[in-house]
Scaffold this motif. Sequence first.
Motif, PDB file in Angstrom:
ATOM      1  N   LEU A  78       0.824  -1.209   0.000  1.00 46.64           N
ATOM      2  CA  LEU A  78       0.000   0.000   0.000  1.00 46.64           C
ATOM      3  C   LEU A  78       0.859   1.260   0.000  1.00 46.64           C
ATOM      4  O   LEU A  78       0.498   2.255  -0.638  1.00 46.64           O
ATOM      5  CB  LEU A  78      -0.950  -0.011   1.196  1.00 46.64           C
ATOM      6  CG  LEU A  78      -2.062  -1.061   1.146  1.00 46.64           C
ATOM      7  CD1 LEU A  78      -2.887  -1.034   2.419  1.00 46.64           C
ATOM      8  CD2 LEU A  78      -2.945  -0.864  -0.073  1.00 46.64           C
ATOM      9  N   SER A  79       1.982   1.225   0.693  1.00 48.44           N
ATOM     10  CA  SER A  79       2.886   2.381   0.683  1.00 48.44           C
ATOM     11  C   SER A  79       3.443   2.608  -0.719  1.00 48.44           C
ATOM     12  O   SER A  79       3.539   3.753  -1.182  1.00 48.44           O
ATOM     13  CB  SER A  79       4.027   2.167   1.665  1.00 48.44           C
ATOM     14  OG  SER A  79       3.536   2.072   2.977  1.00 48.44           O
ATOM     15  N   THR A  80       3.791   1.528  -1.401  1.00 44.45           N
ATOM     16  CA  THR A  80       4.272   1.649  -2.783  1.00 44.45           C
ATOM     17  C   THR A  80       3.185   2.204  -3.685  1.00 44.45           C
ATOM     18  O   THR A  80       3.446   3.077  -4.522  1.00 44.45           O
ATOM     19  CB  THR A  80       4.733   0.271  -3.290  1.00 44.45           C
ATOM     20  OG1 THR A  80       5.715  -0.247  -2.403  1.00 44.45           O
ATOM     21  CG2 THR A  80       5.302   0.366  -4.683  1.00 44.45           C
ATOM     22  N   GLU A  81       1.964   1.728  -3.510  1.00 46.39           N
ATOM     23  CA  GLU A  81       0.846   2.215  -4.332  1.00 46.39           C
ATOM     24  C   GLU A  81       0.565   3.687  -4.041  1.00 46.39           C
ATOM     25  O   GLU A  81       0.305   4.468  -4.966  1.00 46.39           O
ATOM     26  CB  GLU A  81      -0.399   1.378  -4.029  1.00 46.39           C
ATOM     27  CG  GLU A  81      -1.566   1.697  -4.925  1.00 46.39           C
ATOM     28  CD  GLU A  81      -2.755   0.789  -4.665  1.00 46.39           C
ATOM     29  OE1 GLU A  81      -3.865   1.201  -5.033  1.00 46.39           O
ATOM     30  OE2 GLU A  81      -2.575  -0.303  -4.099  1.00 46.39           O
ATOM     31  N   ILE A  82       0.650   4.095  -2.785  1.00 51.34           N
ATOM     32  CA  ILE A  82       0.426   5.498  -2.423  1.00 51.34           C
ATOM     33  C   ILE A  82       1.490   6.376  -3.063  1.00 51.34           C
ATOM     34  O   ILE A  82       1.182   7.444  -3.611  1.00 51.34           O
ATOM     35  CB  ILE A  82       0.413   5.666  -0.893  1.00 51.34           C
ATOM     36  CG1 ILE A  82      -0.885   5.118  -0.323  1.00 51.34           C
ATOM     37  CG2 ILE A  82       0.576   7.127  -0.486  1.00 51.34           C
ATOM     38  CD1 ILE A  82      -0.916   5.052   1.188  1.00 51.34           C
ATOM     39  N   SER A  83       2.748   5.956  -3.020  1.00 54.70           N
ATOM     40  CA  SER A  83       3.812   6.774  -3.616  1.00 54.70           C
ATOM     41  C   SER A  83       3.645   6.855  -5.136  1.00 54.70           C
ATOM     42  O   SER A  83       3.877   7.912  -5.733  1.00 54.70           O
ATOM     43  CB  SER A  83       5.181   6.216  -3.248  1.00 54.70           C
ATOM     44  OG  SER A  83       5.361   4.933  -3.808  1.00 54.70           O
ATOM     45  N   THR A  84       3.206   5.758  -5.762  1.00 55.63           N
ATOM     46  CA  THR A  84       2.979   5.774  -7.211  1.00 55.63           C
ATOM     47  C   THR A  84       1.847   6.723  -7.569  1.00 55.63           C
ATOM     48  O   THR A  84       1.969   7.533  -8.499  1.00 55.63           O
ATOM     49  CB  THR A  84       2.642   4.353  -7.712  1.00 55.63           C
ATOM     50  OG1 THR A  84       3.707   3.483  -7.354  1.00 55.63           O
ATOM     51  CG2 THR A  84       2.442   4.337  -9.213  1.00 55.63           C
ATOM     52  N   VAL A  85       0.753   6.651  -6.826  1.00 53.57           N
ATOM     53  CA  VAL A  85      -0.390   7.520  -7.099  1.00 53.57           C
ATOM     54  C   VAL A  85      -0.033   8.973  -6.811  1.00 53.57           C
ATOM     55  O   VAL A  85      -0.456   9.886  -7.538  1.00 53.57           O
ATOM     56  CB  VAL A  85      -1.617   7.048  -6.283  1.00 53.57           C
ATOM     57  CG1 VAL A  85      -2.739   8.064  -6.342  1.00 53.57           C
ATOM     58  CG2 VAL A  85      -2.105   5.712  -6.790  1.00 53.57           C
ATOM     59  N   SER A  86       0.769   9.213  -5.771  1.00 50.03           N
ATOM     60  CA  SER A  86       1.189  10.584  -5.462  1.00 50.03           C
ATOM     61  C   SER A  86       2.042  11.162  -6.588  1.00 50.03           C
ATOM     62  O   SER A  86       1.873  12.328  -6.962  1.00 50.03           O
ATOM     63  CB  SER A  86       1.972  10.612  -4.151  1.00 50.03           C
ATOM     64  OG  SER A  86       1.155  10.248  -3.079  1.00 50.03           O
ATOM     65  N   SER A  87       2.940  10.353  -7.132  1.00 49.86           N
ATOM     66  CA  SER A  87       3.762  10.855  -8.237  1.00 49.86           C
ATOM     67  C   SER A  87       2.906  11.088  -9.486  1.00 49.86           C
ATOM     68  O   SER A  87       3.133  12.061 -10.218  1.00 49.86           O
ATOM     69  CB  SER A  87       4.901   9.883  -8.542  1.00 49.86           C
ATOM     70  OG  SER A  87       4.383   8.648  -9.005  1.00 49.86           O
ATOM     71  N   ASP A  88       1.909  10.226  -9.719  1.00 54.66           N
ATOM     72  CA  ASP A  88       0.988  10.441 -10.837  1.00 54.66           C
ATOM     73  C   ASP A  88       0.191  11.729 -10.646  1.00 54.66           C
ATOM     74  O   ASP A  88      -0.055  12.472 -11.605  1.00 54.66           O
ATOM     75  CB  ASP A  88       0.034   9.259 -11.007  1.00 54.66           C
ATOM     76  CG  ASP A  88       0.724   8.002 -11.504  1.00 54.66           C
ATOM     77  OD1 ASP A  88       1.883   8.118 -11.986  1.00 54.66           O
ATOM     78  OD2 ASP A  88       0.105   6.922 -11.410  1.00 54.66           O
ATOM     79  N   LEU A  89      -0.229  11.991  -9.404  1.00 54.01           N
ATOM     80  CA  LEU A  89      -0.978  13.225  -9.110  1.00 54.01           C
ATOM     81  C   LEU A  89      -0.120  14.451  -9.358  1.00 54.01           C
ATOM     82  O   LEU A  89      -0.586  15.427  -9.965  1.00 54.01           O
ATOM     83  CB  LEU A  89      -1.470  13.195  -7.658  1.00 54.01           C
ATOM     84  CG  LEU A  89      -2.174  14.468  -7.181  1.00 54.01           C
ATOM     85  CD1 LEU A  89      -3.473  14.674  -7.935  1.00 54.01           C
ATOM     86  CD2 LEU A  89      -2.405  14.407  -5.686  1.00 54.01           C
ATOM     87  N   LYS A  90       1.137  14.416  -8.929  1.00 48.78           N
ATOM     88  CA  LYS A  90       2.025  15.561  -9.160  1.00 48.78           C
ATOM     89  C   LYS A  90       2.244  15.777 -10.654  1.00 48.78           C
ATOM     90  O   LYS A  90       2.257  16.918 -11.124  1.00 48.78           O
ATOM     91  CB  LYS A  90       3.354  15.348  -8.443  1.00 48.78           C
ATOM     92  CG  LYS A  90       3.250  15.497  -6.944  1.00 48.78           C
ATOM     93  CD  LYS A  90       4.572  15.258  -6.275  1.00 48.78           C
ATOM     94  CE  LYS A  90       4.409  15.311  -4.763  1.00 48.78           C
ATOM     95  NZ  LYS A  90       5.656  15.008  -4.073  1.00 48.78           N
ATOM     96  N   GLU A  91       2.395  14.692 -11.412  1.00 49.72           N
ATOM     97  CA  GLU A  91       2.563  14.802 -12.866  1.00 49.72           C
ATOM     98  C   GLU A  91       1.319  15.405 -13.509  1.00 49.72           C
ATOM     99  O   GLU A  91       1.408  16.269 -14.396  1.00 49.72           O
ATOM    100  CB  GLU A  91       2.861  13.420 -13.454  1.00 49.72           C
ATOM    101  CG  GLU A  91       3.047  13.407 -14.957  1.00 49.72           C
ATOM    102  CD  GLU A  91       4.268  14.178 -15.395  1.00 49.72           C
ATOM    103  OE1 GLU A  91       4.226  14.737 -16.514  1.00 49.72           O
ATOM    104  OE2 GLU A  91       5.249  14.246 -14.642  1.00 49.72           O
TER     105      GLU A  91
END
Length: 167
Positions: A78-91
Amino acid sequence: MYSYNRTSSAYDFSQYDTVLDTVPRKAKKPIPRSEDNIKVHKTAVARSGAWVKTTVFVIAVILVALFYVSTKATISELSTEISTVSSDLKEAQRENVRLQTELGNMVTLSKVDELATSSLGLQKTAKSQVKYITVHDNTMVQSAGKETNIFAQLKAWADNTAEFLGF
């Protein structure tokens, strides 16, 4: 509970008797020491099913350890998924800013002029193309004849009301 050899064959005190002792003692027959006389009893712990309790405890510890490991793995995923989604949101936010800037640049007059001339094939008007017309002053009104039909008058009234209200 336990069966013990309660004889005194290990400690024969008869040899230390004094002469004054007048009562003859019976001759005691020594008990032979053999494996038949030694009885091994199962302890209460062994009879109570300690191996079952131990097995259940070990299984419980293993299950708790597996649960702990699985929760840690889930947290990691879940931490990996959160970081991936956060980077997608910033992009996506950076892309939104870029598109908003591009949209702001497209609305300028120079862009509209360029788009009209290049894409639509429009040209700027020359002075020779402008024609001025004269309009009579506001006092002169021409009116068509009145509608005599009641439905036409109701329709006209509804249209005027809708126009007044802004529909």
